[in-house]
Motif scaffolding. Structure first.
Motif, PDB file in Angstrom:
ATOM      1  N   VAL A  60       0.829  -1.213   0.000  1.00 31.40           N
ATOM      2  CA  VAL A  60       0.000   0.000   0.000  1.00 31.40           C
ATOM      3  C   VAL A  60       0.862   1.261   0.000  1.00 31.40           C
ATOM      4  O   VAL A  60       0.347   2.359   0.204  1.00 31.40           O
ATOM      5  N   SER A  61       2.159   1.117  -0.236  1.00 31.55           N
ATOM      6  CA  SER A  61       2.981   2.326  -0.352  1.00 31.55           C
ATOM      7  C   SER A  61       2.468   3.128  -1.542  1.00 31.55           C
ATOM      8  O   SER A  61       1.919   2.584  -2.497  1.00 31.55           O
ATOM      9  N   MET A  62       2.632   4.436  -1.481  1.00 35.92           N
ATOM     10  CA  MET A  62       2.111   5.277  -2.554  1.00 35.92           C
ATOM     11  C   MET A  62       2.770   4.926  -3.887  1.00 35.92           C
ATOM     12  O   MET A  62       2.099   4.874  -4.930  1.00 35.92           O
ATOM     13  N   ALA A  63       4.077   4.654  -3.875  1.00 35.63           N
ATOM     14  CA  ALA A  63       4.765   4.300  -5.109  1.00 35.63           C
ATOM     15  C   ALA A  63       4.174   3.031  -5.716  1.00 35.63           C
ATOM     16  O   ALA A  63       3.981   2.931  -6.932  1.00 35.63           O
ATOM     17  N   PHE A  64       3.855   2.063  -4.866  1.00 34.62           N
ATOM     18  CA  PHE A  64       3.279   0.796  -5.323  1.00 34.62           C
ATOM     19  C   PHE A  64       1.896   1.022  -5.915  1.00 34.62           C
ATOM     20  O   PHE A  64       1.577   0.530  -7.010  1.00 34.62           O
ATOM     21  N   LEU A  65       1.060   1.793  -5.225  1.00 33.03           N
ATOM     22  CA  LEU A  65      -0.296   2.048  -5.704  1.00 33.03           C
ATOM     23  C   LEU A  65      -0.298   2.831  -7.008  1.00 33.03           C
ATOM     24  O   LEU A  65      -1.147   2.604  -7.884  1.00 33.03           O
ATOM     25  N   VAL A  66       0.638   3.758  -7.155  1.00 32.89           N
ATOM     26  CA  VAL A  66       0.717   4.547  -8.392  1.00 32.89           C
ATOM     27  C   VAL A  66       1.051   3.638  -9.574  1.00 32.89           C
ATOM     28  O   VAL A  66       0.498   3.795 -10.672  1.00 32.89           O
ATOM     29  N   VAL A  67       1.943   2.660  -9.372  1.00 30.80           N
ATOM     30  CA  VAL A  67       2.250   1.721 -10.448  1.00 30.80           C
ATOM     31  C   VAL A  67       1.024   0.876 -10.784  1.00 30.80           C
ATOM     32  O   VAL A  67       0.743   0.590 -11.953  1.00 30.80           O
ATOM     33  N   LEU A  68       0.275   0.462  -9.762  1.00 27.77           N
ATOM     34  CA  LEU A  68      -0.935  -0.321 -10.007  1.00 27.77           C
ATOM     35  C   LEU A  68      -1.902   0.427 -10.924  1.00 27.77           C
ATOM     36  O   LEU A  68      -2.627  -0.180 -11.714  1.00 27.77           O
ATOM     37  N   GLU A  69      -1.898   1.772 -10.821  1.00 28.81           N
ATOM     38  CA  GLU A  69      -2.804   2.566 -11.643  1.00 28.81           C
ATOM     39  C   GLU A  69      -2.477   2.458 -13.131  1.00 28.81           C
ATOM     40  O   GLU A  69      -3.332   2.750 -13.975  1.00 28.81           O
ATOM     41  N   THR A  70      -1.260   2.053 -13.465  1.00 26.36           N
ATOM     42  CA  THR A  70      -0.868   1.940 -14.877  1.00 26.36           C
ATOM     43  C   THR A  70      -1.277   0.600 -15.474  1.00 26.36           C
ATOM     44  O   THR A  70      -1.144   0.399 -16.690  1.00 26.36           O
ATOM     45  N   MET A  71      -1.765  -0.314 -14.662  1.00 28.39           N
ATOM     46  CA  MET A  71      -2.097  -1.659 -15.136  1.00 28.39           C
ATOM     47  C   MET A  71      -3.522  -1.726 -15.665  1.00 28.39           C
ATOM     48  O   MET A  71      -4.365  -0.901 -15.329  1.00 28.39           O
ATOM     49  N   THR A  72      -3.775  -2.738 -16.482  1.00 32.10           N
ATOM     50  CA  THR A  72      -5.146  -3.001 -16.894  1.00 32.10           C
ATOM     51  C   THR A  72      -5.909  -3.549 -15.688  1.00 32.10           C
ATOM     52  O   THR A  72      -5.300  -4.096 -14.751  1.00 32.10           O
ATOM     53  N   PRO A  73      -7.245  -3.429 -15.683  1.00 34.37           N
ATOM     54  CA  PRO A  73      -8.000  -3.994 -14.554  1.00 34.37           C
ATOM     55  C   PRO A  73      -7.693  -5.468 -14.312  1.00 34.37           C
ATOM     56  O   PRO A  73      -7.535  -5.890 -13.161  1.00 34.37           O
ATOM     57  N   ALA A  74      -7.610  -6.257 -15.376  1.00 38.10           N
ATOM     58  CA  ALA A  74      -7.357  -7.691 -15.207  1.00 38.10           C
ATOM     59  C   ALA A  74      -5.969  -7.939 -14.627  1.00 38.10           C
ATOM     60  O   ALA A  74      -5.783  -8.811 -13.763  1.00 38.10           O
ATOM     61  N   GLU A  75      -4.954  -7.184 -15.072  1.00 34.95           N
ATOM     62  CA  GLU A  75      -3.607  -7.320 -14.516  1.00 34.95           C
ATOM     63  C   GLU A  75      -3.611  -7.011 -13.030  1.00 34.95           C
ATOM     64  O   GLU A  75      -3.022  -7.741 -12.220  1.00 34.95           O
ATOM     65  N   ARG A  76      -4.268  -5.939 -12.691  1.00 34.67           N
ATOM     66  CA  ARG A  76      -4.265  -5.488 -11.300  1.00 34.67           C
ATOM     67  C   ARG A  76      -4.925  -6.516 -10.394  1.00 34.67           C
ATOM     68  O   ARG A  76      -4.397  -6.857  -9.328  1.00 34.67           O
ATOM     69  N   VAL A  77      -6.067  -7.039 -10.811  1.00 36.72           N
ATOM     70  CA  VAL A  77      -6.794  -8.017  -9.989  1.00 36.72           C
ATOM     71  C   VAL A  77      -6.000  -9.313  -9.885  1.00 36.72           C
ATOM     72  O   VAL A  77      -5.848  -9.875  -8.793  1.00 36.72           O
ATOM     73  N   ALA A  78      -5.471  -9.794 -11.003  1.00 39.40           N
ATOM     74  CA  ALA A  78      -4.713 -11.044 -10.975  1.00 39.40           C
ATOM     75  C   ALA A  78      -3.481 -10.915 -10.087  1.00 39.40           C
ATOM     76  O   ALA A  78      -3.174 -11.809  -9.285  1.00 39.40           O
ATOM     77  N   PHE A  79      -2.776  -9.815 -10.224  1.00 42.27           N
ATOM     78  CA  PHE A  79      -1.553  -9.606  -9.444  1.00 42.27           C
ATOM     79  C   PHE A  79      -1.845  -9.493  -7.948  1.00 42.27           C
ATOM     80  O   PHE A  79      -1.192 -10.147  -7.123  1.00 42.27           O
ATOM     81  N   ILE A  80      -2.816  -8.655  -7.577  1.00 46.30           N
ATOM     82  CA  ILE A  80      -3.114  -8.452  -6.156  1.00 46.30           C
ATOM     83  C   ILE A  80      -3.629  -9.740  -5.527  1.00 46.30           C
ATOM     84  O   ILE A  80      -3.195 -10.126  -4.421  1.00 46.30           O
ATOM     85  N   LEU A  81      -4.525 -10.438  -6.210  1.00 47.76           N
ATOM     86  CA  LEU A  81      -5.066 -11.671  -5.629  1.00 47.76           C
ATOM     87  C   LEU A  81      -3.976 -12.721  -5.460  1.00 47.76           C
ATOM     88  O   LEU A  81      -3.910 -13.396  -4.420  1.00 47.76           O
ATOM     89  N   HIS A  82      -3.100 -12.861  -6.459  1.00 46.36           N
ATOM     90  CA  HIS A  82      -2.089 -13.912  -6.375  1.00 46.36           C
ATOM     91  C   HIS A  82      -0.875 -13.514  -5.556  1.00 46.36           C
ATOM     92  O   HIS A  82      -0.478 -14.203  -4.618  1.00 46.36           O
ATOM     93  N   ASP A  83      -0.266 -12.373  -5.885  1.00 52.60           N
ATOM     94  CA  ASP A  83       1.002 -12.014  -5.259  1.00 52.60           C
ATOM     95  C   ASP A  83       0.850 -11.435  -3.858  1.00 52.60           C
ATOM     96  O   ASP A  83       1.745 -11.597  -3.028  1.00 52.60           O
ATOM     97  N   VAL A  84      -0.251 -10.729  -3.608  1.00 50.35           N
ATOM     98  CA  VAL A  84      -0.440 -10.107  -2.290  1.00 50.35           C
ATOM     99  C   VAL A  84      -1.282 -10.983  -1.370  1.00 50.35           C
ATOM    100  O   VAL A  84      -0.926 -11.191  -0.210  1.00 50.35           O
ATOM    101  N   PHE A  85      -2.394 -11.523  -1.904  1.00 51.61           N
ATOM    102  CA  PHE A  85      -3.301 -12.307  -1.056  1.00 51.61           C
ATOM    103  C   PHE A  85      -3.144 -13.814  -1.225  1.00 51.61           C
ATOM    104  O   PHE A  85      -3.853 -14.581  -0.596  1.00 51.61           O
TER     105      PHE A  85
END
Length: 312
Positions: A128-153
């Protein structure tokens, strides 16, 4: 925002305690996916509304209520991410994720009030660092969901596939692409104590209107981004270059000589809060690389500052 629904038959719900305990998980997930605490809270409420819209036999047939809630919340976020792109294209100025304070710092400022804040449910870590969240904003919705669900959760790709509506192999590729974006954009980790020291030096130089000291703390190619949302004055475009940023900061202090600058934790990392007459008007997050400040994110949109204490 709707209130949390109650079971339709008015009687005791044996799964109620387990369902309510999932609320923290849902808000943690939705905040990372959406970058907005208000939207994360709405997602959690909508997820509960859908749970209680089912009949009791339908709820009883669900083997894992927690997994069902996560699946529904993720799908709601996926839909919101698609519409968010259109909304943010119309946003006045730059859009920055909503900053989160440290729970202990808020409680010290507003005893008994901050404990009820949804922000308390968000675990502050590197995801949840600001730098991390800003990069997430550059991703497609599907990339963001797949990455957060797998790599974070830590959800398996088979589970992610069921949520995203793609094959496990496709979800693996989405997460790989997202991981590459993170790796290419983020600086090497700087110890928290060193970050805090640089932010403190920055604060002192800013208050002293010492342009040379500020320039020395900023990377020559530093970028400063301000988010006012059209509600308050803020630069519509990022300011680039350490010297330009330093001179702009000194100008700000000149226009607001009674601005109070406080060291605070912003999204789990050292940051600054600016207050005017006891009211928080700006929250600043930083990215530091090679002992220089590389990025500054300044959130001034009051709608994104509701979780921050006043009068400290």
């Amino acid at each position: 925002m709707t209130s949390q629904p109650e079971p339709g038959d008015g009687g005791p719900d044996p799964t109620l305690d387990a369902i309510v305990r999932e609320r923290r998980q849902l808000i943690n997930l939705a905040y990372r996916l959406l970058g907005s605490l208000a939207e994360a809270e709405d997602v959690a409420q909508e997820t509960y509304a859908r749970w209680y819209a089912m009949s009791a036999p339908e709820r009883d047939a669900i083997e894992s209520p927690g997994a069902w809630l996560t699946k529904v919340a993720s799908r709601i976020c996926l839909d919101l991410l698609g519409s968010a792109r259109a909304r943010r294209e119309r946003y006045v100025g730059e859009w920055i994720p909503e900053p989160l304070p440290d729970r202990a710092e808020r409680i010290s400022g507003r005893p008994g009030v901050a404990a009820a804040d949804p922000a308390d449910r968000v675990t502050l870590d590197e995801s949840v660092s600001m730098a991390f969240l800003v990069v997430l904003e550059t991703m497609t919705p599907a990339e963001r969901v797949a990455f957060i669900l797998h790599d974070v959760f830590r959800y398996a790709f088979a589970e992610v596939a069921d949520i995203v509506g793609r094959s496990p192999a496709a979800c693996r590729q989405l997460a790989t692409s997202a991981r590459r974006r993170i790796r290419e954009s983020q600086a090497a980790t700087v110890p928290t104590a060193r970050q805090a020291g640089l932010v403190r030096d920055f604060k002192r130089a800013w208050q002293a209107r010492d342009i040379n000291a500020l320039i020395g703390l900023l990377d020559p190619d530093a970028t400063a981004t301000a988010d006012g949302g059209g509600l308050v004055n803020a630069a519509l475009d990022p300011v680039e270059g350490g010297e330009r940023i330093a001179r702009g900061l000194v100008d700000v202090i000149g226009l607001a000589p009674h601005l109070t600058i406080l060291e605070r934790t912003v999204n789990g990392q050292p940051g600054l809060v600016a207050q005017q007459d006891g009211v928080t008007v700006t929250v600043m997050a930083f990215e530091i690389a090679d002992d220089r400040i590389r990025h500054i994110w300044a959130v001034r949109n009051p709608e994104k500052l509701r979780s921050w204490t006043t009068g400290q």
